[in-house]
Structures are given as structure tokens and as C-alpha cells.
Design a protein around this motif. Structure first.
Motif, mmCIF file in Angstrom:
data_model
loop_
_atom_site.group_PDB
_atom_site.id
_atom_site.type_symbol
_atom_site.label_atom_id
_atom_site.label_comp_id
_atom_site.label_asym_id
_atom_site.label_seq_id
_atom_site.Cartn_x
_atom_site.Cartn_y
_atom_site.Cartn_z
ATOM 1 N N CYS A 1 0.849 -1.183 0.000
ATOM 2 C CA CYS A 1 0.000 0.000 0.000
ATOM 3 C C CYS A 1 0.887 1.235 0.000
ATOM 4 N N CYS B 1 0.352 4.484 5.521
ATOM 5 C CA CYS B 1 1.300 3.375 5.466
ATOM 6 C C CYS B 1 2.724 3.883 5.276
ATOM 7 N N CYS C 1 -0.456 4.430 0.547
ATOM 8 C CA CYS C 1 -1.160 5.568 1.115
ATOM 9 C C CYS C 1 -0.292 6.276 2.160
#
Ligand SMILES: [Zn+2]
Length: 42
Positions: free
Chosen positions: A27, A32, A29
Motif C-alpha cells: 500500500c 502506510c 497511502c
């Protein structure tokens, strides 16, 4: 069979399952990135 446990970062939510994962993802994002200190998190 293998038992696996997943939990969120704050530890208030956990889930347990058995068997092998279908796939492992990364991930990208912002949360993260902050959590892992990297450009992505597995
Ligand atoms: Zn993320």
C-alpha cells in the motif's frame, strides 16, 4: 493448517484466519508511508 493473525496499528481490531494467503500486497497511502517510514508498506 497455519493460523495467521492480523491486527490494525492501534491493536483494537484483530482477525484470525487459517491457510495460506492468496497474495501479499503493498500500500502506498500516506498512513502506510508514515507507519513504515518507506514509500510503501507490505
Ligand atoms: Zn495504506
Amino acid at each position: 493448517m497455519t493460523t495467521r493473525t492480523a491486527s490494525c496499528r492501534c491493536g483494537q481490531l484483530t482477525v484470525t484466519c487459517t491457510g495460506e494467503p492468496v497474495r501479499v500486497s503493498v500500500c502506498h497511502c500516506f498512513a502506510c508511508q508514515q507507519r513504515s517510514g518507506s514509500a510503501f508498506a507490505v
